[in-house]
Design a protein around this motif. Structure first.
Motif, PDB file in Angstrom:
ATOM      1  N   SER A 188      21.612  41.657 -12.780  1.00  0.00           N
ATOM      2  CA  SER A 188      22.475  42.503 -11.959  1.00  0.00           C
ATOM      3  C   SER A 188      23.336  41.665 -11.021  1.00  0.00           C
ATOM      4  CB  SER A 188      21.613  43.488 -11.166  1.00  0.00           C
ATOM      5  OG  SER A 188      22.401  44.249 -10.291  1.00  0.00           O
ATOM      6  N   ASN A 189      22.733  40.687 -10.366  1.00  0.00           N
ATOM      7  CA  ASN A 189      23.485  39.837  -9.446  1.00  0.00           C
ATOM      8  C   ASN A 189      24.544  39.014 -10.175  1.00  0.00           C
ATOM      9  OD1 ASN A 189      21.714  40.850  -7.548  1.00  0.00           O
ATOM     10  ND2 ASN A 189      21.289  38.872  -6.632  1.00  0.00           N
ATOM     11  N   ILE A 190      24.208  38.548 -11.372  1.00  0.00           N
ATOM     12  CA  ILE A 190      25.174  37.775 -12.150  1.00  0.00           C
ATOM     13  C   ILE A 190      26.354  38.662 -12.548  1.00  0.00           C
ATOM     14  CG2 ILE A 190      25.547  36.592 -14.357  1.00  0.00           C
ATOM     15  CD1 ILE A 190      22.662  35.469 -14.038  1.00  0.00           C
ATOM     16  N   LYS A 191      26.052  39.867 -13.007  1.00  0.00           N
ATOM     17  CA  LYS A 191      27.121  40.790 -13.416  1.00  0.00           C
ATOM     18  C   LYS A 191      28.030  41.147 -12.248  1.00  0.00           C
ATOM     19  CE  LYS A 191      25.021  43.116 -17.367  1.00  0.00           C
ATOM     20  NZ  LYS A 191      24.531  44.414 -17.888  1.00  0.00           N
ATOM     21  N   LYS A 192      27.462  41.278 -11.053  1.00  0.00           N
ATOM     22  CA  LYS A 192      28.250  41.631  -9.870  1.00  0.00           C
ATOM     23  C   LYS A 192      28.859  40.400  -9.199  1.00  0.00           C
ATOM     24  CE  LYS A 192      24.865  43.804  -7.880  1.00  0.00           C
ATOM     25  NZ  LYS A 192      24.034  44.559  -6.918  1.00  0.00           N
ATOM     26  N   ASP A 193      28.587  39.230  -9.761  1.00  0.00           N
ATOM     27  CA  ASP A 193      29.040  37.959  -9.194  1.00  0.00           C
ATOM     28  C   ASP A 193      28.514  37.767  -7.775  1.00  0.00           C
ATOM     29  OD1 ASP A 193      30.312  35.509  -9.578  1.00  0.00           O
ATOM     30  OD2 ASP A 193      32.187  36.191  -8.676  1.00  0.00           O
ATOM     31  N   ASP A 194      27.300  38.269  -7.525  1.00  0.00           N
ATOM     32  CA  ASP A 194      26.623  38.082  -6.243  1.00  0.00           C
ATOM     33  C   ASP A 194      25.803  36.791  -6.285  1.00  0.00           C
ATOM     34  OD1 ASP A 194      27.594  40.439  -5.189  1.00  0.00           O
ATOM     35  OD2 ASP A 194      25.753  41.585  -5.507  1.00  0.00           O
ATOM     36  N   SER A 195      25.384  36.352  -5.128  1.00  0.00           N
ATOM     37  CA  SER A 195      24.536  35.164  -5.022  1.00  0.00           C
ATOM     38  C   SER A 195      23.189  35.424  -5.714  1.00  0.00           C
ATOM     39  CB  SER A 195      24.285  34.826  -3.554  1.00  0.00           C
ATOM     40  OG  SER A 195      23.335  33.784  -3.446  1.00  0.00           O
ATOM     41  N   ILE A 196      22.689  34.391  -6.368  1.00  0.00           N
ATOM     42  CA  ILE A 196      21.376  34.512  -7.020  1.00  0.00           C
ATOM     43  C   ILE A 196      20.307  33.738  -6.260  1.00  0.00           C
ATOM     44  CG2 ILE A 196      22.339  34.962  -9.316  1.00  0.00           C
ATOM     45  CD1 ILE A 196      21.709  31.993  -9.986  1.00  0.00           C
ATOM     46  N   ASP A 197      20.662  33.177  -5.105  1.00  0.00           N
ATOM     47  CA  ASP A 197      19.721  32.340  -4.348  1.00  0.00           C
ATOM     48  C   ASP A 197      18.423  33.071  -4.014  1.00  0.00           C
ATOM     49  OD1 ASP A 197      21.623  30.383  -4.473  1.00  0.00           O
ATOM     50  OD2 ASP A 197      22.184  30.481  -2.350  1.00  0.00           O
ATOM     51  N   GLU A 198      18.509  34.279  -3.481  1.00  0.00           N
ATOM     52  CA  GLU A 198      17.304  35.018  -3.091  1.00  0.00           C
ATOM     53  C   GLU A 198      16.442  35.355  -4.302  1.00  0.00           C
ATOM     54  OE1 GLU A 198      16.016  35.547  -0.031  1.00  0.00           O
ATOM     55  OE2 GLU A 198      17.679  34.256   0.597  1.00  0.00           O
ATOM     56  N   VAL A 199      17.092  35.691  -5.414  1.00  0.00           N
ATOM     57  CA  VAL A 199      16.338  35.999  -6.636  1.00  0.00           C
ATOM     58  C   VAL A 199      15.603  34.752  -7.126  1.00  0.00           C
ATOM     59  CG1 VAL A 199      16.476  36.867  -9.007  1.00  0.00           C
ATOM     60  CG2 VAL A 199      18.016  37.784  -7.273  1.00  0.00           C
ATOM     61  N   LEU A 200      16.261  33.615  -7.065  1.00  0.00           N
ATOM     62  CA  LEU A 200      15.625  32.369  -7.498  1.00  0.00           C
ATOM     63  C   LEU A 200      14.451  32.015  -6.596  1.00  0.00           C
ATOM     64  CD1 LEU A 200      18.698  30.192  -8.541  1.00  0.00           C
ATOM     65  CD2 LEU A 200      17.185  31.546  -9.995  1.00  0.00           C
ATOM     66  N   LYS A 201      14.554  32.298  -5.304  1.00  0.00           N
ATOM     67  CA  LYS A 201      13.426  32.076  -4.396  1.00  0.00           C
ATOM     68  C   LYS A 201      12.238  32.946  -4.807  1.00  0.00           C
ATOM     69  CE  LYS A 201      16.213  30.840  -0.388  1.00  0.00           C
ATOM     70  NZ  LYS A 201      16.657  31.239   0.956  1.00  0.00           N
ATOM     71  N   LYS A 202      12.530  34.196  -5.187  1.00  0.00           N
ATOM     72  CA  LYS A 202      11.465  35.107  -5.624  1.00  0.00           C
ATOM     73  C   LYS A 202      10.823  34.605  -6.920  1.00  0.00           C
ATOM     74  CE  LYS A 202      13.787  39.089  -3.540  1.00  0.00           C
ATOM     75  NZ  LYS A 202      14.511  40.341  -3.836  1.00  0.00           N
ATOM     76  N   PHE A 203      11.645  34.079  -7.841  1.00  0.00           N
ATOM     77  CA  PHE A 203      11.117  33.494  -9.077  1.00  0.00           C
ATOM     78  C   PHE A 203      10.186  32.319  -8.761  1.00  0.00           C
ATOM     79  CE2 PHE A 203      14.483  35.468 -11.794  1.00  0.00           C
ATOM     80  CZ  PHE A 203      13.685  35.847 -12.863  1.00  0.00           C
ATOM     81  N   THR A 204      10.582  31.504  -7.780  1.00  0.00           N
ATOM     82  CA  THR A 204       9.774  30.344  -7.401  1.00  0.00           C
ATOM     83  C   THR A 204       8.414  30.771  -6.859  1.00  0.00           C
ATOM     84  OG1 THR A 204      11.784  29.095  -6.907  1.00  0.00           O
ATOM     85  CG2 THR A 204       9.734  28.256  -5.966  1.00  0.00           C
ATOM     86  N   ILE A 205       8.396  31.812  -6.031  1.00  0.00           N
ATOM     87  CA  ILE A 205       7.129  32.339  -5.503  1.00  0.00           C
ATOM     88  C   ILE A 205       6.280  32.894  -6.640  1.00  0.00           C
ATOM     89  CG2 ILE A 205       6.106  34.127  -4.041  1.00  0.00           C
ATOM     90  CD1 ILE A 205       8.585  33.700  -2.172  1.00  0.00           C
ATOM     91  N   LEU A 206       6.915  33.620  -7.560  1.00  0.00           N
ATOM     92  CA  LEU A 206       6.181  34.158  -8.712  1.00  0.00           C
ATOM     93  C   LEU A 206       5.586  33.011  -9.534  1.00  0.00           C
ATOM     94  CD1 LEU A 206       5.312  36.491 -10.559  1.00  0.00           C
ATOM     95  CD2 LEU A 206       7.554  36.298 -11.669  1.00  0.00           C
ATOM     96  N   LEU A 207       6.368  31.980  -9.777  1.00  0.00           N
ATOM     97  CA  LEU A 207       5.873  30.820 -10.524  1.00  0.00           C
ATOM     98  C   LEU A 207       4.692  30.177  -9.801  1.00  0.00           C
ATOM     99  CD1 LEU A 207       6.126  28.726 -12.798  1.00  0.00           C
ATOM    100  CD2 LEU A 207       7.798  27.544 -11.383  1.00  0.00           C
ATOM    101  N   TYR A 208       4.810  30.027  -8.490  1.00  0.00           N
ATOM    102  CA  TYR A 208       3.727  29.429  -7.708  1.00  0.00           C
ATOM    103  C   TYR A 208       2.449  30.263  -7.808  1.00  0.00           C
ATOM    104  CZ  TYR A 208       1.209  27.363  -3.795  1.00  0.00           C
ATOM    105  OH  TYR A 208       0.260  26.757  -3.028  1.00  0.00           O
ATOM    106  N   SER A 209       2.599  31.580  -7.931  1.00  0.00           N
ATOM    107  CA  SER A 209       1.420  32.454  -8.027  1.00  0.00           C
ATOM    108  C   SER A 209       0.621  32.218  -9.305  1.00  0.00           C
ATOM    109  CB  SER A 209       1.825  33.932  -7.917  1.00  0.00           C
ATOM    110  OG  SER A 209       2.382  34.424  -9.123  1.00  0.00           O
ATOM    111  N   THR A 210       1.208  31.520 -10.269  1.00  0.00           N
ATOM    112  CA  THR A 210       0.496  31.239 -11.524  1.00  0.00           C
ATOM    113  C   THR A 210      -0.221  29.893 -11.474  1.00  0.00           C
ATOM    114  OG1 THR A 210       2.387  30.183 -12.629  1.00  0.00           O
ATOM    115  CG2 THR A 210       2.182  32.582 -12.841  1.00  0.00           C
ATOM    116  N   THR A 211      -0.130  29.182 -10.345  1.00  0.00           N
ATOM    117  CA  THR A 211      -0.861  27.928 -10.175  1.00  0.00           C
ATOM    118  C   THR A 211      -2.227  28.235  -9.561  1.00  0.00           C
ATOM    119  OG1 THR A 211      -0.088  27.471  -7.921  1.00  0.00           O
ATOM    120  CG2 THR A 211       1.310  26.703  -9.741  1.00  0.00           C
ATOM    121  N   GLY A 212      -3.102  27.273  -9.588  1.00  0.00           N
ATOM    122  CA  GLY A 212      -4.436  27.470  -9.018  1.00  0.00           C
ATOM    123  C   GLY A 212      -4.396  27.883  -7.561  1.00  0.00           C
ATOM    124  N   ASN A 213      -3.686  27.119  -6.743  1.00  0.00           N
ATOM    125  CA  ASN A 213      -3.627  27.426  -5.313  1.00  0.00           C
ATOM    126  C   ASN A 213      -2.864  28.719  -5.056  1.00  0.00           C
ATOM    127  OD1 ASN A 213      -4.279  26.592  -2.562  1.00  0.00           O
ATOM    128  ND2 ASN A 213      -2.064  26.426  -2.319  1.00  0.00           N
TER     129      ASN A 213
END
Length: 65
Positions: free
Chosen positions: A28-53
């Motif tokens: 959605s953000n890409i289609k609207k040409d909006d910033s994707i920074d916040e979405v990428l931060k959320k992806f990073t947190i989701l990725l971190y949740s799949t690690t042991g810690n």
């Protein structure tokens, strides 16, 4: 010291659901040409949740995906 035992993390349904949700948000953000920074931060947190810690912190309620 080292701890023995199973070091794998089970990926839970809510993590897959969040992945689908974030993918839609990213598109959605890409289609609207909006910033994707916040979405990428959320992806990073989701990725971190799949690690042991990250998984431990999520189970304790200290990490929100």
């Amino acid at each position: 010291g080292q701890q023995g035992g199973d070091i794998s993390v089970i990926i839970k349904d809510d993590q897959f659901d969040r992945l689908i949700s974030l993918s839609g948000e990213l598109l959605s953000n890409i289609k609207k040409d909006d910033s994707i920074d916040e979405v990428l931060k959320k992806f990073t947190i989701l990725l971190y949740s799949t690690t042991g810690n990250g998984n431990y912190l999520m189970e304790k309620g200290w990490l929100k995906i």
